[in-house]
Design an enzyme around this catalytic site. Sequence first.
Site, PDB file in Angstrom:
ATOM      1  N   ARG A 264       2.993 -10.083  -6.936  1.00 13.79           N
ATOM      2  CA  ARG A 264       2.737  -9.784  -8.347  1.00 13.79           C
ATOM      3  C   ARG A 264       2.019  -8.450  -8.562  1.00 13.79           C
ATOM      4  O   ARG A 264       1.915  -7.975  -9.683  1.00 13.79           O
ATOM      5  CB  ARG A 264       1.941 -10.943  -8.980  1.00 13.79           C
ATOM      6  CG  ARG A 264       2.786 -12.183  -9.199  1.00 13.79           C
ATOM      7  CD  ARG A 264       1.937 -13.407  -9.463  1.00 13.79           C
ATOM      8  NE  ARG A 264       1.324 -13.927  -8.245  1.00 13.79           N
ATOM      9  CZ  ARG A 264       0.507 -14.977  -8.212  1.00 13.79           C
ATOM     10  NH1 ARG A 264       0.189 -15.598  -9.329  1.00 13.79           N
ATOM     11  NH2 ARG A 264       0.006 -15.399  -7.063  1.00 13.79           N
TER      12      ARG A 264
ATOM     13  N   THR B  51      -1.499 -21.570   2.985  1.00 13.22           N
ATOM     14  CA  THR B  51      -2.894 -21.254   3.284  1.00 13.22           C
ATOM     15  C   THR B  51      -3.454 -22.092   4.447  1.00 13.22           C
ATOM     16  O   THR B  51      -4.301 -21.605   5.203  1.00 13.22           O
ATOM     17  CB  THR B  51      -3.772 -21.422   2.032  1.00 13.22           C
ATOM     18  OG1 THR B  51      -3.392 -22.619   1.326  1.00 13.22           O
ATOM     19  CG2 THR B  51      -3.613 -20.256   1.086  1.00 13.22           C
TER      20      THR B  51
ATOM     21  N   ASN C 169      -9.966 -24.740  -8.771  1.00 18.96           N
ATOM     22  CA  ASN C 169     -10.301 -24.462  -7.374  1.00 18.96           C
ATOM     23  C   ASN C 169     -10.500 -22.974  -7.142  1.00 18.96           C
ATOM     24  O   ASN C 169      -9.599 -22.175  -7.350  1.00 18.96           O
ATOM     25  CB  ASN C 169      -9.150 -24.977  -6.492  1.00 18.96           C
ATOM     26  CG  ASN C 169      -9.375 -24.638  -5.039  1.00 18.96           C
ATOM     27  OD1 ASN C 169     -10.514 -24.600  -4.579  1.00 18.96           O
ATOM     28  ND2 ASN C 169      -8.292 -24.407  -4.311  1.00 18.96           N
TER      29      ASN C 169
ATOM     30  N   ALA D 235     -19.881  38.784 -13.105  1.00 20.46           N
ATOM     31  CA  ALA D 235     -18.774  38.048 -13.716  1.00 20.46           C
ATOM     32  C   ALA D 235     -17.445  38.496 -13.117  1.00 20.46           C
ATOM     33  O   ALA D 235     -17.211  39.679 -12.922  1.00 20.46           O
ATOM     34  CB  ALA D 235     -18.771  38.296 -15.216  1.00 20.46           C
TER      35      ALA D 235
ATOM     36  N   ASN E 292      -9.956  36.212   0.292  1.00 21.90           N
ATOM     37  CA  ASN E 292     -10.229  35.715   1.648  1.00 21.90           C
ATOM     38  C   ASN E 292      -8.966  35.460   2.446  1.00 21.90           C
ATOM     39  O   ASN E 292      -9.012  35.283   3.642  1.00 21.90           O
ATOM     40  CB  ASN E 292     -11.076  34.422   1.582  1.00 21.90           C
ATOM     41  CG  ASN E 292     -10.361  33.299   0.838  1.00 21.90           C
ATOM     42  OD1 ASN E 292      -9.638  33.555  -0.118  1.00 21.90           O
ATOM     43  ND2 ASN E 292     -10.566  32.085   1.283  1.00 21.90           N
TER      44      ASN E 292
HETATM   45  C1  UD1 Z   1      -4.857 -20.361  -4.113  1.00 13.59           C
HETATM   46  C2  UD1 Z   1      -5.115 -21.871  -4.049  1.00 13.59           C
HETATM   47  C3  UD1 Z   1      -5.473 -22.363  -5.448  1.00 13.59           C
HETATM   48  C4  UD1 Z   1      -6.671 -21.609  -5.943  1.00 13.59           C
HETATM   49  C5  UD1 Z   1      -6.420 -20.102  -5.912  1.00 13.59           C
HETATM   50  C6  UD1 Z   1      -7.695 -19.348  -6.242  1.00 13.59           C
HETATM   51  C7  UD1 Z   1      -3.677 -22.769  -2.270  1.00 13.59           C
HETATM   52  C8  UD1 Z   1      -2.398 -23.476  -1.976  1.00 13.59           C
HETATM   53  N1  UD1 Z   1      -3.917 -22.525  -3.570  1.00 13.59           N
HETATM   54  O1  UD1 Z   1      -3.724 -20.170  -4.949  1.00 13.59           O
HETATM   55  O2  UD1 Z   1      -5.748 -23.757  -5.420  1.00 13.59           O
HETATM   56  O3  UD1 Z   1      -6.985 -22.037  -7.260  1.00 13.59           O
HETATM   57  O4  UD1 Z   1      -6.019 -19.697  -4.592  1.00 13.59           O
HETATM   58  O5  UD1 Z   1      -7.479 -17.955  -6.211  1.00 13.59           O
HETATM   59  O6  UD1 Z   1      -4.431 -22.499  -1.367  1.00 13.59           O
HETATM   60  N2  UD1 Z   1      -2.157 -16.427   2.295  1.00 13.59           N
HETATM   61  C9  UD1 Z   1      -1.958 -16.261   3.647  1.00 13.59           C
HETATM   62  N3  UD1 Z   1      -0.913 -16.903   4.241  1.00 13.59           N
HETATM   63  C10 UD1 Z   1      -0.074 -17.698   3.559  1.00 13.59           C
HETATM   64  C11 UD1 Z   1      -0.290 -17.887   2.173  1.00 13.59           C
HETATM   65  C12 UD1 Z   1      -1.345 -17.242   1.555  1.00 13.59           C
HETATM   66  O7  UD1 Z   1      -2.696 -15.539   4.307  1.00 13.59           O
HETATM   67  O8  UD1 Z   1       0.827 -18.262   4.204  1.00 13.59           O
HETATM   68  C13 UD1 Z   1      -3.280 -15.729   1.649  1.00 13.59           C
HETATM   69  C14 UD1 Z   1      -2.837 -14.703   0.643  1.00 13.59           C
HETATM   70  O9  UD1 Z   1      -2.760 -13.416   1.225  1.00 13.59           O
HETATM   71  C15 UD1 Z   1      -3.936 -14.750  -0.409  1.00 13.59           C
HETATM   72  C16 UD1 Z   1      -4.502 -16.145  -0.270  1.00 13.59           C
HETATM   73  O10 UD1 Z   1      -4.041 -16.661   0.951  1.00 13.59           O
HETATM   74  O11 UD1 Z   1      -4.979 -13.840  -0.132  1.00 13.59           O
HETATM   75  C17 UD1 Z   1      -4.098 -17.063  -1.398  1.00 13.59           C
HETATM   76  O12 UD1 Z   1      -2.722 -17.084  -1.548  1.00 13.59           O
HETATM   77  P1  UD1 Z   1      -2.074 -17.040  -2.974  1.00 13.59           P
HETATM   78  O13 UD1 Z   1      -0.626 -17.180  -2.800  1.00 13.59           O
HETATM   79  O14 UD1 Z   1      -2.600 -15.896  -3.748  1.00 13.59           O
HETATM   80  O15 UD1 Z   1      -2.627 -18.440  -3.560  1.00 13.59           O
HETATM   81  P2  UD1 Z   1      -2.899 -18.762  -5.060  1.00 13.59           P
HETATM   82  O16 UD1 Z   1      -1.624 -19.072  -5.737  1.00 13.59           O
HETATM   83  O17 UD1 Z   1      -3.738 -17.712  -5.663  1.00 13.59           O
HETATM   84 CA    CA Z   2      -4.497 -15.599  -5.244  1.00 14.97          CA
END
Ligand code: UD1
Ligand code: CA
Length: 451
Positions: free
Chosen positions: A15, A78, A169, A378, A384
Site C-alpha cells: 500500500r 506474522t 490489536n 561585492a 577555481n
Molecule cells: C497486523 C495484525 C493486526 C494488527 C496490526 C497492527 C496480524 C495477522 N495482524 O495487521 O491484528 O491490528 O498489525 O498494525 O498479525 N510481516 C512479515 N512477514 C509476513 C507477514 C507480515 O514480516 O509473512 C510483517 C510486515 O512486514 C509488517 C508486519 O509484519 O511489518 C505486519 O504485517 P501487515 O501485513 O502490515 O499486518 P497488518 O494487516 O497491519
Molecule cells: Ca501493518
Amino acid sequence: MKISTIILAAGKGTRMRSKYPKVLHPIAGEPMAWHIIQAVKEFSDELPTVVVGYKAEEVKDSLGDNAHFVLQNEQKGTAHAVQQAEDLLKGNSDIVVVLLGDMPLIKGQTLKALTETQKNNTGPVSMLTVLSENPRGFGRISRNKKGQVEAIIEEADCTSEQLKINELNVSVYCFQADWLWDNLENIPVSSKGEFYLTDIIKVATDKGLNVHAEAISDPQEAIGINSRVHLSEAERIMRRRINQTWMEAGVSIIDPQTTYIHTNVKIGQDTTIYPNTHLQGNTIIGEDCEIGPNTTINNTCIGNNCKIISSVLEYAKVENHVDIGPFGHLRKGAHLADGVHMGNYGEIKNSYIGPGTKIGHFSYLGDTTTGKNVNIGAGTITANYDGVNKNKTEIADDVFIGSDTMLIAPVKIGKGARTGAGSVVNKDVGEGEVVVGMPARAIRRRKDNSE
Ligand code: UD1
Ligand code: CA
C-alpha cells in the site's frame, strides 16, 4: 531476566506503492525501523532480531550493526515470520517481545512497562491494545463476559458485530519465551492461507491460560504505517514530539508547526528557531543562536551566538558569532571561523574563512583559504575550476579584495594586499601590493591596510 526482541519487517508494504522497503521510509530523517530499534534499547541490552524478506539486502545495509537479521523467504504470515527467529533465539532468553517494523511511534517506556507486566504475569503473554473509533484495519480484541481476552480477530474475518469492537490489536506482544517456541506450531492456518501471530492468543485461552491485554495510554503510539497518508501522520506526530523535547530543554521555537527537526539534531540552550526551518541529519547548533526563518541546515556544526537567516548550509562548520544571510549557501567543506560576516547571496565551498572576515554581497569562494580580517568585496569570484582541475586560492590576513574581483586560481594574495574594483587577478600578488585592471598589474604598495 533476559529479553530478546523480534521486529517483523519482511512484508512488501504494497500500500506504500514504493520501490523501497516500507520500513526504510524515513520519519524525522531516519528509517521507520531505526526508531523502533532505538525504543528497544530502552528495555533490552540485546540487539533486536529483524525478520527481513522483501528487499532484504537493502534493509540489512541500512540498519547495519544495530540488529541481527533472519530471512523469511516467503511471506506466509506474522506467526511464520516469528518462527524464522526460533533457531537464533530459542533457549537464549526468558521473554520474547514481538513488534512490527511499521510502528515507529511506539515508545521505549511503553514497551518497558509491558515487559515488567509480563514478568509478573502467570500466563504466557501480555499484549497492548488501543481504544479507538478509527479501526484502521486493525484486528479486533474479543473479550468474554468476564472481560477476559479470548481471541484477536482480523478485520477480514470479523462478523458485523465484531467489526463494532473499538478495542484493537496494536501488535506488540511480550511472550514467556519457552511457551512461544512450543506453541507457534499450534497456530492454525488462516482463511487467507497465512499463519497469523494473532491466533496464538486463542491457542493460550483455549488452554485456560491468562492473556494480559492492556490499552495503551497514548493511541498515537499505536499507529501502524501502511500508506503514505499514514506516513505523513506519523511524521507530524514525531515532529511535534521532537519540537516539544527541544522547547523543554530551553530552545525557543516560534512556530512548531513549521519547524522540521530531524531526530539526531542537537540544539543549545536559548537558541531561537524561526518558522520554516529544517534542521537535518547530524546537525549541531550551539547556544544563543537565531536560526531562520526559511533556513535549511543539513549535517552542519554551528557554534554559539550565530545568526542564520534564509540560508542553506550543508556539511559545513561555523564557529561562534558568525552571521549568514539572507540567501547564503554553505556547501560541503565550508568552514567559517569566529566572527565571520556573510551577507546576501554568498556561496562558499570547501574553504576556510578566517576570523573576522567579511563577505558582504554576492560572492563565490571555492577551494579557498582566507586569513584574519579579510574584506571580500561585492561580486568577488574565485575562478577555481579550469575545466580539468579544482585549483586553490590563498588569501592572507588583512587583504582587501575590491568589488567584482576575479581571482583566477591557483593564486595567492599576500598579507595586507589590495585589489582594485574589477581586477582580474591571474598572478600571485605580493604582501602589501595594490593591483588593478585586467589582467591585474601592480601600481603601488600599501603603506597600511587603510588605503
Ligand atoms: C497486523 C495484525 C493486526 C494488527 C496490526 C497492527 C496480524 C495477522 N495482524 O495487521 O491484528 O491490528 O498489525 O498494525 O498479525 N510481516 C512479515 N512477514 C509476513 C507477514 C507480515 O514480516 O509473512 C510483517 C510486515 O512486514 C509488517 C508486519 O509484519 O511489518 C505486519 O504485517 P501487515 O501485513 O502490515 O499486518 P497488518 O494487516 O497491519
Ligand atoms: Ca501493518
